[in-house]
Design a protein around this motif. Structure first.
Motif, mmCIF file in Angstrom:
data_model
loop_
_atom_site.group_PDB
_atom_site.id
_atom_site.type_symbol
_atom_site.label_atom_id
_atom_site.label_comp_id
_atom_site.label_asym_id
_atom_site.label_seq_id
_atom_site.Cartn_x
_atom_site.Cartn_y
_atom_site.Cartn_z
ATOM 1 N N GLU A 1 0.622 9.727 15.703
ATOM 2 C CA GLU A 1 0.975 8.308 15.654
ATOM 3 C C GLU A 1 -0.189 7.538 15.058
ATOM 4 O O GLU A 1 -1.207 7.340 15.713
ATOM 5 N N ALA A 2 -0.038 7.135 13.811
ATOM 6 C CA ALA A 2 -1.091 6.372 13.143
ATOM 7 C C ALA A 2 -0.676 4.916 13.075
ATOM 8 O O ALA A 2 0.403 4.594 12.574
ATOM 9 N N ASP A 3 -1.526 4.056 13.621
ATOM 10 C CA ASP A 3 -1.278 2.618 13.561
ATOM 11 C C ASP A 3 -2.105 2.064 12.408
ATOM 12 O O ASP A 3 -3.325 1.943 12.504
ATOM 13 N N ILE A 4 -1.436 1.820 11.300
ATOM 14 C CA ILE A 4 -2.126 1.354 10.094
ATOM 15 C C ILE A 4 -1.523 0.021 9.660
ATOM 16 O O ILE A 4 -0.307 -0.078 9.471
ATOM 17 N N THR A 5 -2.374 -0.997 9.551
ATOM 18 C CA THR A 5 -1.899 -2.304 9.082
ATOM 19 C C THR A 5 -1.996 -2.336 7.558
ATOM 20 O O THR A 5 -3.082 -2.200 6.983
ATOM 21 N N GLU A 6 -0.855 -2.513 6.923
ATOM 22 C CA GLU A 6 -0.859 -2.514 5.460
ATOM 23 C C GLU A 6 -1.540 -3.770 4.926
ATOM 24 O O GLU A 6 -1.319 -4.882 5.433
ATOM 25 N N LEU A 7 -2.373 -3.621 3.934
ATOM 26 C CA LEU A 7 -3.082 -4.731 3.289
ATOM 27 C C LEU A 7 -2.563 -4.864 1.854
ATOM 28 O O LEU A 7 -1.990 -3.910 1.312
ATOM 29 N N PRO A 8 -2.764 -6.020 1.240
ATOM 30 C CA PRO A 8 -2.310 -6.163 -0.162
ATOM 31 C C PRO A 8 -2.983 -5.111 -1.043
ATOM 32 O O PRO A 8 -4.171 -4.847 -0.903
ATOM 33 N N ALA A 9 -2.217 -4.541 -1.928
ATOM 34 C CA ALA A 9 -2.746 -3.484 -2.791
ATOM 35 C C ALA A 9 -3.320 -4.081 -4.074
ATOM 36 O O ALA A 9 -2.758 -5.003 -4.649
ATOM 37 N N VAL A 10 -4.445 -3.528 -4.504
ATOM 38 C CA VAL A 10 -5.056 -3.891 -5.786
ATOM 39 C C VAL A 10 -4.640 -2.811 -6.782
ATOM 40 O O VAL A 10 -5.063 -1.657 -6.667
ATOM 41 N N VAL A 11 -3.798 -3.159 -7.729
ATOM 42 C CA VAL A 11 -3.278 -2.143 -8.642
ATOM 43 C C VAL A 11 -3.620 -2.468 -10.095
ATOM 44 O O VAL A 11 -4.211 -1.666 -10.805
ATOM 45 N N ASP A 12 -3.273 -3.681 -10.506
ATOM 46 C CA ASP A 12 -3.497 -4.082 -11.890
ATOM 47 C C ASP A 12 -4.980 -4.409 -12.102
ATOM 48 O O ASP A 12 -5.569 -5.167 -11.349
ATOM 49 N N MET A 13 -5.586 -3.829 -13.134
ATOM 50 C CA MET A 13 -7.031 -4.003 -13.319
ATOM 51 C C MET A 13 -7.417 -5.448 -13.621
ATOM 52 O O MET A 13 -8.420 -5.943 -13.096
ATOM 53 N N ALA A 14 -6.643 -6.105 -14.448
ATOM 54 C CA ALA A 14 -6.998 -7.489 -14.793
ATOM 55 C C ALA A 14 -6.980 -8.366 -13.549
ATOM 56 O O ALA A 14 -7.873 -9.201 -13.337
ATOM 57 N N LYS A 15 -5.970 -8.159 -12.710
ATOM 58 C CA LYS A 15 -5.901 -8.937 -11.473
ATOM 59 C C LYS A 15 -7.020 -8.539 -10.516
ATOM 60 O O LYS A 15 -7.565 -9.370 -9.793
#
Lengths: 194, 790
Positions: B132-146
């Protein structure tokens, strides 16, 4: 493939899709699995073999782990790469997509039995060496088995037919050029030296 | 030496026999007594804070022997970057710790945060589902320019703007380059994407950890291109154990293409788990895990500008690149977009002024590192695309524009404005050879034939160069490398005259066992069949740096030559004693030691026997035995180069591109085994065509890998590719290594993508679509068709 078999493969490939095991105690779960164990018998490379397998045991696992025939390779989990191709009753089959139980009573041939009776390389194997149709060797057993099945059915294929027949076998090393040449040569057709 | 076995012979590969009969021994094929099985639990989110991991229920599952999480490895060291890059302002790059297992945060889909060990693989997988892993999802950084623009959203909390480094090469030249652009009569500008690729060696990664509590020794069987480098990283940096208490064995390895250079956390995890349960622990990745956790390749976004005069003479070149390094720095992640990319930006051309800027960017994606070619395909693609575009803008023939600007053969050695010294080459020769063997003259006729079938035919060219044979240690040390890049070989002549050669290079498809034996046979005049090549086991081989960067022959092959020179020198001393002649009068030729001016002669075997049974031997001045080790540190990079032509047929109704022909004219220096060299080019070109037309590792905005299986990631298949025409008859031997060899492993993947794209653009322009300046790879039917509709 029926739904129950499909489900078993899904469970085997994606454990997270399995029913929550906390519904029952671990002991019950284990007994459930024990019940699913069954004995299978088949002919592999000319010898009758038997083994205890789970319902979810794949033919590739049975060959590799059960019989120690590690020439059959597993390169993907979606039945795409073809490294695991063996012959089941003379037909090319992807051993990662066949349950061991489903081939009970069948005759299975693997790369380990493709050599000549005197131990020398078989025709297809020799053509692969002669024409440098392999590099790292990982996809090679599946390639040889697919090529052999093609030539059994189509003894003189065109190059187009060879490429089409190999479409289900992925090689990352050779660019297929020399594999195609090897298969053409194994069929007894002339190929250029380079 | 007859050409059936020495240098230059197309000797059939001895390793093929075991691979063709199912007797290859890959890591997954190995079963140790008492072996257990590991399954890694991996993040399903791209970015998340780990609040807690409850393993209580999972530990009670049947067969479970151990479960370890990131917490259990927190005191271990991190997996380091192999190269320290300085930003142009002088700051040192950001190097966040890369732990064995994710701890505190998960940073990409597939980031492993727990290892489950059980009696069977199925039990380990089943138990993983009960964690049981309790992981809070955070905004993902995907696009390099952003990623660069948004300081709030960080892959690593301490790294603002997610920038690892901002590198300028060469910073001192920048003002002069900018001035040249201001004054230039013509500037061609191109923005392009070098698409992200998944390397996809057909053998998935696998590792077996085997700890011996009786001796305290660790043994690791693993899928590695460089077992000594892995041992060094694991022992000295990650686990903090003595290097001599760890043996790393890379047995048969099913392809690498860069992805198996690196140390990965799973290796340390199975070693630690083995110690914890005192049994061997085996892990074999499935393909999904490979897609999610193997280091990917390429992933650059580049703006390139070329300044020219009215005659098409290149005046200056300038690039700005965002290079994705993913969530953590893999071992070669920082050198790939910098010194393996920026230093190649002169290409084969006389461009007098070049400036390169690269920002490396952290994102919530799998680490990105060297993949076949490593930086050099990115450089070549950018250059060869902008040169093609410039030709169209100036109304010049792209072949003629290249020819005008190629470095000419009288200019070598040639120092580029980006810091390399090309020792030798003849780029006009390979271009002329290409024109001949590709039947360029017949193109218009073939185009007319295609048109009759309703297809648009195009012809594309690239002229390429690479720097390989990596690399002079003192130079790379000055540039930030944390390792030396020599290689080593031990030549052991056995008492019975046959020879074992232990090498630092590792063969995972290259055919070293055959080719290295050819070289020994050629040099010592013994049959190749009496030479055994040993590689891949740190307990047997000298400390070498492994196989990547087309370096094995140029670097390790040279070490073999040096070691054999020592063998011959010692053999002459022994022969002088036995033949009662002065040492200076002993010649060695074709496997025999001869005393000048006499008919006295000893075979190589007789001298070897005497070294081990030293009854008639100069024991007072010479040690018995005949075994020598040499380390070879290259004086320079090697510079293979060539010219590639691609012809395509585009279906105007669907945008589908078919490769009609692909032709390569290469200069690899002296070739050892032509059959193997051709095979290397075929494979490299296939991967380049894959990049150009088919392949892309696609992440969505949430950091989910959309092309994570062979159902979605388009690998080149047999019916996607043509037969290739390859030639390596243009030879300018490398001037600074004893074999004259330059390396050929990466060439195909470097030279081919721009040739393919240039061919498609050519086809479209010929059909009147002159507004299409560029289409980003992969040139899928959808992209090509859409471009044609605008």
């Amino acid at each position: 493939m029926n739904d129950a078999l499909q489900q078993q493969i899904l469970i085997a490939e994606h454990p997270q899709k399995k029913n929550d095991p906390s519904n029952g105690s671990g002991a019950v779960d284990e007994r459930d699995r024990e019940k699913r164990m069954a004995k299978v018998t088949m002919t592999v490379n000319g010898k009758s073999v038997s083994g205890e397998v789970e319902g979810r045991t794949l033919l590739s696992s049975f060959l590799r782990e059960g019989l120690g025939l590690t020439g059959t390779h597993v390169g993907c989990d979606t039945s795409q790469c073809g490294a695991c191709v063996v012959h089941v009753d003379g037909v090319a089959a992807k051993a990662c997509s066949v349950l061991a139980m489903d081939v009970a009573g069948s005759t299975v041939t693997t790369i380990e039995a493709m050599h000549n009776p005197d131990g020398s390389l078989g025709v297809v194997q020799q053509a692969f060496q002669d024409h440098h149709g392999l590099q790292c060797g990982f996809c090679t057993p599946g390639m040889v088995m697919t090529a052999a099945a093609l030539l059994a059915e189509t003894p003189k294929p065109t190059e187009h037919e060879v490429r089409h027949a190999l479409e289900g076998n992925i090689c990352r090393c050779t660019g297929y050029h020399n594999i195609v040449k090897a298969v053409m040569a194994a069929s007894g057709q002339p190929v250029s030296a380079e | 030496m007859p050409k059936d076995g020495g240098i230059g012979a197309s000797t059939k590969r001895r390793e093929d026999v075991r691979f063709l009969t199912g007797k290859g021994r890959y890591t997954a094929d190995i079963t140790l007594r008492g072996q257990t099985y590991a399954w890694f639990l991996r993040s399903e989110v791209a970015h998340g804070k780990i609040n807690s991991i409850n393993t209580t229920a999972a530990k009670a599952m049947p067969g479970v022997l151990a479960i370890m999480t990131g917490e259990d490895f927190a005191k271990m060291g991190g997996n380091p970057a192999g190269w320290l890059i300085q930003s142009r302002g002088g700051e040192t790059m950001k190097e966040p710790k890369r732990p064995v297992l994710a701890h505190g945060k998960v940073r990409h889909v597939g980031d492993a945060y727990a290892i489950v060990v059980a009696e069977t693989l199925e039990q380990a997988r089943d138990a993983a589902t009960a964690i049981e892993a309790d992981i809070t999802e955070l905004p993902a950084v995907v696009d390099m320019a952003k990623a660069v623009a948004n300081p709030a959203n960080r892959v690593h909390d301490e790294i603002e703007n997610n920038v690892c480094f901002d590198w300028g090469w060469i910073e001192d030249n920048r003002a002069a380059v900018d001035a040249a652009f201001k004054a230039a009569p013509h500037v061609t500008t191109l923005e392009l994407v070098n698409n992200r690729l998944a390397p996809n060696a057909m053998e998935p990664r696998a590792s077996i950890g085997d700890y011996d509590s009786g001796t305290g020794d660790y043994k690791l069987y693993t899928t590695s291109q460089n077992p000594h480098l892995s041992r060094l990283l694991i022992a000295a940096f990650v686990m903090g154990i003595p290097e001599n208490k760890l043996t790393v064995i890379a047995p048969d390895v099913g392809g690498g293409f860069g992805s198996k250079i690196y140390h990965y956390g799973e290796e340390a995890a199975v070693l630690a788990a083995s110690k914890a349960i005192n049994r061997p622990v085996k892990w074999v990745a499935d393909r999904s895990e490979s897609f999610l956790s193997d280091a990917h390749g390429r992933d650059h976004v580049t703006k390139i500008e070329l300044a020219l005069d009215k005659n098409g003479t290149f005046l200056a070149l300038r690039t700005e690149t965002l290079a994705n390094v993913g969530a953590y720095l893999s071992n070669f992640a920082t050198v790939t977009p910098t010194f393996l990319h920026g230093t190649l930006m002169a290409g084969p051309y006389k461009t007098p002024l070049v400036y390169v800027n690269v920002k490396a960017v952290f994102t919530n994606t799998a680490p990105v590192d060297a993949y076949r070619g490593a930086g050099r395909p990115e450089a070549t693609y950018s250059i060869e695309r902008v040169v093609d575009k410039a030709a169209r803008e100036l109304g010049l023939d792209p072949w003629e524009l290249r020819r005008r600007n190629l470095i000419t053969k009288d200019m070598f050695p040639y120092t580029t404005p980006v810091g390399l010294a090309y020792d030798t080459g003849n780029y006009q020769a390979t271009l002329d050879k290409l024109i001949e063997i590709s039947d360029k003259k017949g193109f218009e006729k073939r185009a007319a034939e295609s048109a009759k079938k309703g297809k648009l035919r195009g012809l594309g060219l690239s002229t390429w160069i690479e720097a390989c044979g990596i690399a002079p240690s003192n130079l790379v040390g000055q540039l930030g490398a944390r390792v030396g890049l020599y290689d080593a070989a031990t030549v052991r002549v056995n008492a019975t005259g046959n020879i074992s050669v232990m090498v630092g290079a590792h063969s995972h498809g290259q055919g070293h066992e055959t080719v290295f034996a050819q070289i020994v046979s050629d040099k010592l005049g013994v049959p190749a069949s009496s030479v055994e090549i040993v590689h891949g086991d740190t307990s047997k081989i000298p400390f070498g740096m492994g196989t990547y960067g087309s370096r094995s022959l140029a670097v390790c092959g040279s070490a073999m030559i040096k070691a054999m020179d020592k063998i011959i020198a010692k053999g002459k001393k022994i022969a002088a004693h036995m033949l009662e002649a002065p040492e200076a009068d002993i010649d060695f030729d074709d496997g025999a030691f001869m005393a000048k001016g006499t008919n006295k002669k000893l075979t190589f075997g007789e001298v070897a026997f005497s070294a081990y049974v030293p009854h008639n031997y100069p024991l007072a001045t010479l040690e018995p035995g005949l075994e020598e080790t040499a380390f070879y540190d290259p004086a320079n990079f090697t510079y293979p180069a060539g010219a590639y032509a691609c012809e395509v047929e585009v279906d105007p109704g669907t945008g589908r591109v078919e490769i009609a022909s692909f032709t390569c004219a290469d200069d690899f220096g002296t070739v050892m085994n032509p059959m193997i060299v051709r095979g290397q080019v075929h494979g490299g070109v296939a991967q380049g065509i894959g990049q150009a037309l088919l392949e892309q590792a696609v992440y969505d905005n949430n950091g989910q890998l959309l092309s994570g299986s062979y159902m979605d990631y388009a690998m080149p298949r047999a019916d996607d590719l043509p037969n290739f025409t390859v030639d390596h008859s243009c030879v300018t031997p490398c001037t600074h290594n004893p074999l004259g060899a330059k390396g050929c492993g990466e060439a195909g993947a470097i030279g081919s993508p721009p040739a393919v794209v240039n061919a498609v653009i050519d086809a479209l322009h010929r059909a009147g679509h002159t507004h299409i300046a560029h289409i980003d790879m992969p040139l899928t039917p959808s992209r090509v068709w859409s471009a044609m509709q605008k």
